[in-house]
Design a protein around this motif. Structure first.
Motif, PDB file in Angstrom:
ATOM      1  N   THR A  75       0.834  -1.210   0.000  1.00  0.00           N
ATOM      2  CA  THR A  75       0.000   0.000   0.000  1.00  0.00           C
ATOM      3  C   THR A  75       0.862   1.250   0.000  1.00  0.00           C
ATOM      4  O   THR A  75       2.042   1.206   0.392  1.00  0.00           O
ATOM      5  N   ASP A  76       0.243   2.342  -0.425  1.00  0.00           N
ATOM      6  CA  ASP A  76       0.872   3.662  -0.301  1.00  0.00           C
ATOM      7  C   ASP A  76       0.326   4.374   0.931  1.00  0.00           C
ATOM      8  O   ASP A  76       0.492   5.572   1.081  1.00  0.00           O
ATOM      9  N   GLN A  94      -7.699   8.313  11.139  1.00  0.00           N
ATOM     10  CA  GLN A  94      -7.343   8.062   9.744  1.00  0.00           C
ATOM     11  C   GLN A  94      -8.605   8.228   8.917  1.00  0.00           C
ATOM     12  O   GLN A  94      -9.639   8.651   9.439  1.00  0.00           O
ATOM     13  N   GLY A  95      -8.506   7.903   7.607  1.00  0.00           N
ATOM     14  CA  GLY A  95      -9.625   8.212   6.719  1.00  0.00           C
ATOM     15  C   GLY A  95     -10.938   7.574   7.137  1.00  0.00           C
ATOM     16  O   GLY A  95     -11.999   8.206   7.102  1.00  0.00           O
ATOM     17  N   ARG A  96     -10.877   6.292   7.546  1.00  0.00           N
ATOM     18  CA  ARG A  96     -12.135   5.609   7.853  1.00  0.00           C
ATOM     19  C   ARG A  96     -12.824   6.193   9.077  1.00  0.00           C
ATOM     20  O   ARG A  96     -14.040   6.040   9.233  1.00  0.00           O
ATOM     21  N   PHE A 133     -15.030   2.270  -2.585  1.00  0.00           N
ATOM     22  CA  PHE A 133     -13.807   1.887  -1.894  1.00  0.00           C
ATOM     23  C   PHE A 133     -14.217   1.063  -0.675  1.00  0.00           C
ATOM     24  O   PHE A 133     -15.272   1.300  -0.098  1.00  0.00           O
ATOM     25  N   THR A 137     -13.475   0.558   2.651  1.00  0.00           N
ATOM     26  CA  THR A 137     -13.893   1.093   3.957  1.00  0.00           C
ATOM     27  C   THR A 137     -15.052   2.073   3.797  1.00  0.00           C
ATOM     28  O   THR A 137     -15.954   2.122   4.642  1.00  0.00           O
ATOM     29  N   THR A 138     -15.012   2.833   2.701  1.00  0.00           N
ATOM     30  CA  THR A 138     -16.050   3.847   2.472  1.00  0.00           C
ATOM     31  C   THR A 138     -17.416   3.176   2.344  1.00  0.00           C
ATOM     32  O   THR A 138     -18.385   3.560   3.016  1.00  0.00           O
ATOM     33  N   GLN A 197     -14.834  10.357  -5.648  1.00  0.00           N
ATOM     34  CA  GLN A 197     -13.464  10.014  -5.243  1.00  0.00           C
ATOM     35  C   GLN A 197     -12.456  10.504  -6.278  1.00  0.00           C
ATOM     36  O   GLN A 197     -12.680  10.347  -7.476  1.00  0.00           O
ATOM     37  N   ASP A 217     -13.961  12.290  -1.649  1.00  0.00           N
ATOM     38  CA  ASP A 217     -12.902  11.523  -0.993  1.00  0.00           C
ATOM     39  C   ASP A 217     -11.605  12.100  -1.548  1.00  0.00           C
ATOM     40  O   ASP A 217     -11.183  11.797  -2.659  1.00  0.00           O
ATOM     41  N   THR A 260      -8.599  11.733  -0.618  1.00  0.00           N
ATOM     42  CA  THR A 260      -7.404  10.986  -0.225  1.00  0.00           C
ATOM     43  C   THR A 260      -6.256  11.131  -1.228  1.00  0.00           C
ATOM     44  O   THR A 260      -5.104  11.268  -0.834  1.00  0.00           O
ATOM     45  N   ARG A 261      -6.583  11.099  -2.525  1.00  0.00           N
ATOM     46  CA  ARG A 261      -5.516  11.257  -3.530  1.00  0.00           C
ATOM     47  C   ARG A 261      -5.860  12.417  -4.476  1.00  0.00           C
ATOM     48  O   ARG A 261      -5.643  12.339  -5.681  1.00  0.00           O
ATOM     49  N   SER A 281      -7.883  10.515   3.927  1.00  0.00           N
ATOM     50  CA  SER A 281      -6.886   9.718   4.631  1.00  0.00           C
ATOM     51  C   SER A 281      -5.548  10.411   4.414  1.00  0.00           C
ATOM     52  O   SER A 281      -4.983  10.341   3.325  1.00  0.00           O
ATOM     53  N   MET A 310      -0.876  -6.419  -3.411  1.00  0.00           N
ATOM     54  CA  MET A 310      -2.190  -6.604  -2.775  1.00  0.00           C
ATOM     55  C   MET A 310      -3.243  -6.968  -3.817  1.00  0.00           C
ATOM     56  O   MET A 310      -3.224  -6.445  -4.932  1.00  0.00           O
ATOM     57  N   ARG A 329      -6.778  -6.669  -5.477  1.00  0.00           N
ATOM     58  CA  ARG A 329      -7.899  -5.738  -5.584  1.00  0.00           C
ATOM     59  C   ARG A 329      -8.861  -6.324  -6.602  1.00  0.00           C
ATOM     60  O   ARG A 329      -8.900  -5.941  -7.759  1.00  0.00           O
ATOM     61  N   ARG A 334      -2.379  -5.047  -7.130  1.00  0.00           N
ATOM     62  CA  ARG A 334      -1.899  -3.665  -7.044  1.00  0.00           C
ATOM     63  C   ARG A 334      -0.457  -3.630  -6.546  1.00  0.00           C
ATOM     64  O   ARG A 334      -0.165  -4.117  -5.466  1.00  0.00           O
TER      65      ARG A 334
HETATM   66  N1  F0G Z   1     -10.531   6.293   0.748  1.00  0.00           N
HETATM   67  C1  F0G Z   1      -9.633   5.818  -0.122  1.00  0.00           C
HETATM   68  C2  F0G Z   1      -9.766   6.154  -1.573  1.00  0.00           C
HETATM   69  C3  F0G Z   1      -8.589   4.993   0.323  1.00  0.00           C
HETATM   70  O1  F0G Z   1      -7.716   4.516  -0.558  1.00  0.00           O
HETATM   71  C4  F0G Z   1      -8.504   4.682   1.699  1.00  0.00           C
HETATM   72  C5  F0G Z   1      -7.469   3.794   2.195  1.00  0.00           C
HETATM   73  C6  F0G Z   1      -9.465   5.203   2.564  1.00  0.00           C
HETATM   74  C7  F0G Z   1     -10.461   6.018   2.054  1.00  0.00           C
HETATM   75  C8  F0G Z   1      -9.460   4.881   4.030  1.00  0.00           C
HETATM   76  O2  F0G Z   1      -8.444   5.558   4.664  1.00  0.00           O
HETATM   77  O3  F0G Z   1      -6.932   3.740   5.494  1.00  0.00           O
HETATM   78  O4  F0G Z   1      -6.779   6.075   6.380  1.00  0.00           O
HETATM   79  O5  F0G Z   1      -8.703   4.637   6.975  1.00  0.00           O
HETATM   80  N2  F0G Z   1      -6.774   3.069   1.444  1.00  0.00           N
HETATM   81  C9  F0G Z   1      -5.701   2.197   1.835  1.00  0.00           C
HETATM   82  C10 F0G Z   1      -5.170   1.474   0.626  1.00  0.00           C
HETATM   83  C11 F0G Z   1      -6.036   1.285   2.963  1.00  0.00           C
HETATM   84  O6  F0G Z   1      -4.277   0.647   0.825  1.00  0.00           O
HETATM   85  O7  F0G Z   1      -5.603   1.764  -0.479  1.00  0.00           O
HETATM   86  P1  F0G Z   1      -7.675   4.952   5.954  1.00  0.00           P
END
Ligand code: F0G
Length: 476
Positions: free
Chosen positions: A51-52, A100-102, A125, A127-128, A183, A216, A218-219, A256, A381, A383, A406
């Protein structure tokens, strides 16, 4: 023309030794881990591309920032630094830090979702969607069809299909849609970006129907880089400006910080609406911690504040994505089937085309990730179907169109030589794919099963034992 290569905009001040293992050691390790790369010990991994997330190298300035941690229970100075950085670069009004993100997804889902709602989004995603479902909603995928096709060269495969969104609105009514989940650099599609034009169009459609958009983010910085590279009208804009523009079309975000923001832990929820923010602050106290730390140490918030500023530097993001593209180009040149164009945070191998002999119910991507580890100690990993889980209504396995492995690249951690070794080991398996055999569950957890599931190798209906002629895989 005089072509110049570019290099990383940093030099290495401290190193972390890694250990190379033998094929026998790796065979034993993957068997002990139930053929799930999540269950390996990291000390048994050579190049860790799981993972990143949380795996970035922090800068010397971030490490120095840790020493400025103000560990007051309430009103830590670092919270205000983080708030300044989030205001400046993401532009939202209210910041609620989370561990963290979740953590942010949990609060957002509880805050806005009522049982029976539907949440449209540009691909799920893990967790989402899990938090949306826990809160009583059903997720509906509205990503464009190109996202499901690993060979499509569309530059913005993360885009929402506006017609699909309109159909969801017509069928369920705006009142049943608490928000559209948008996202950036869509993870499960291979890190594929969304265009600014698409974000603006989704925003206009949502406004017409009075539906919120939650980003989202995150990226989102990686997405901003692709917009600068690929979308007309953006080549002269800074990453900072593009990021703020993306966020300006939305009503809030979950993030995240373990990805773009270059830290090992942390996340946040942002909201523009004052009343919602107040409710979220009430809720964060229950699940994460006081609203000025949200489960984070003061020092973590300082590292995030500094990391956000570093993340939007053009030289940084160009080198980060440049390294991912370097690995992608090496695999593409060898004919390895990967998701094209190469996305922002990793290279995704199309396991269905890589391993046509393994049926889908024997989880080709999971099998390939296990085999790659045994081959070279590179940890990737799955996916695909294991990550997708089961249909919440029918209990059946979901088989998404994309069954991917991935190779996720941590930020500022590995060198080009690590990328070369990774490419060589993938190519070695690609030349003899029959060395990889399928897997079946021996243990399947109820939630987010990919994290802790265990498997055993199968051939036809037969379970293979270690030491058999076709053990998984045979390594010279
Ligand atoms: N949203 C996206 C797009 C993510 O990729 C992740 C986490 C989360 C939310 C949740 O964030 O891990 O800080 O609770 N992605 C990691 C991955 C786990 O390996 O892609 P988190």
């Amino acid at each position: 023309m005089n072509r110049r290569s570019w290099a990383e905009p940093f030099k290495i001040k401290m190193v972390e030794p890694i250990r190379m293992t033998t094929p026998d050691e790796r065979e034993a390790a993957i068997a002990a881990a139930g053929f799930n790369t999540f269950l390996l010990r990291s000390e048994d991994v050579y190049i860790d591309l799981l993972t990143d997330s949380g795996t970035s190298a922090m800068s010397d300035r971030q490490w120095a920032g840790l020493m400025l941690g103000d560990e007051a229970y309430a009103g830590s100075a670092n919270y205000y630094h983080m708030e300044d950085a989030v205001h400046r670069y993401y532009g939202y009004k209210h910041l609620i830090p989370t561990h963290q993100g979740r953590g942010a997804e949990h609060i957002l889902s509880r805050l806005l979702i009522k049982p029976g709602d539907v949440v449209p989004g540009n691909m799920y995603f893990t967790t989402t969607r899990a938090h949306q479902e826990l809160a009583g909603a059903r997720f509906i995928d509205i990503i464009c069809d190109a996202a499901h096709d690993s060979t499509s060269l569309d530059p913005f495969k993360g885009n929402v299909d506006l017609a699909k969104l309109q159909t969801v609105i017509d069928r369920h009514g705006a009142a049943k849609i608490p928000y559209v989940a948008l996202q950036c650099c869509v993870n499960m599609a291979g890190g594929q970006p969304v265009s600014m034009a698409n974000i603006a169009a989704v925003s206009a459609l949502c406004k017409r129907h009075g539906i919120r958009i939650m980003l989202d983010a995150t990226r989102a910085v990686e997405n901003a880089y692709f917009i600068k590279q690929r979308e007309p009208g953006y080549s002269r804009k800074s990453i900072e400006e593009i990021l703020r523009e993306i966020c300006s079309y939305t009503d809030g975000c979950t993030n995240s910080a373990k990805k773009d923001c270059l830290v090992n832990i942390g996340g946040f929820l942002c909201l523009n609406d004052d009343e919602l923010a107040e409710e979220a602050r009430n809720m964060v106290v229950l699940f994460e911690g006081l609203h000025t730390y949200g489960g984070l140490a003061g020092r973590d918030m300082e590292a995030i504040a500094i990391g956000i500023g570093e993340s939007v530097q053009y030289d940084h993001i160009r080198a980060r994505i440049g390294q991912v593209e370097y690995l992608g180009a090496a695999l593409e040149k060898a004919g390895v089937p990967i998701v094209m164009p190469v996305g922002g945070h990793g290279v995704f191998i199309d396991a269905l085309r890589f391993l046509p002999h393994i049926p889908r119910d024997q989880f080709p991507a999971q099998s390939l990730a296990a085999a790659l580890y045994v081959e070279s100690g590179v940890r990737a990993m799955e996916r695909g179907a294991v990550s997708a889980g089961r249909n919440a209504d029918t209990g059946e396995n979901i088989f998404p169109k994309l069954e991917l492995v991935r190779l996720t690249i941590p930020r500022r951690v590995y060198t080009q030589a690590h990328m070369d070794v990774t490419a060589e080991s993938v190519i070695a398996l690609f030349e003899e794919p029959e060395r990889v055999v399928g897997l079946r569950f021996t243990y399947e957890p109820k939630y987010l099963r990919f994290f802790q599931a265990r498997f055993e190798p199968v051939k036809g209906d037969q379970v293979l034992r270690r030491g058999q002629a076709e053990r998984v895989p045979v390594v010279q």
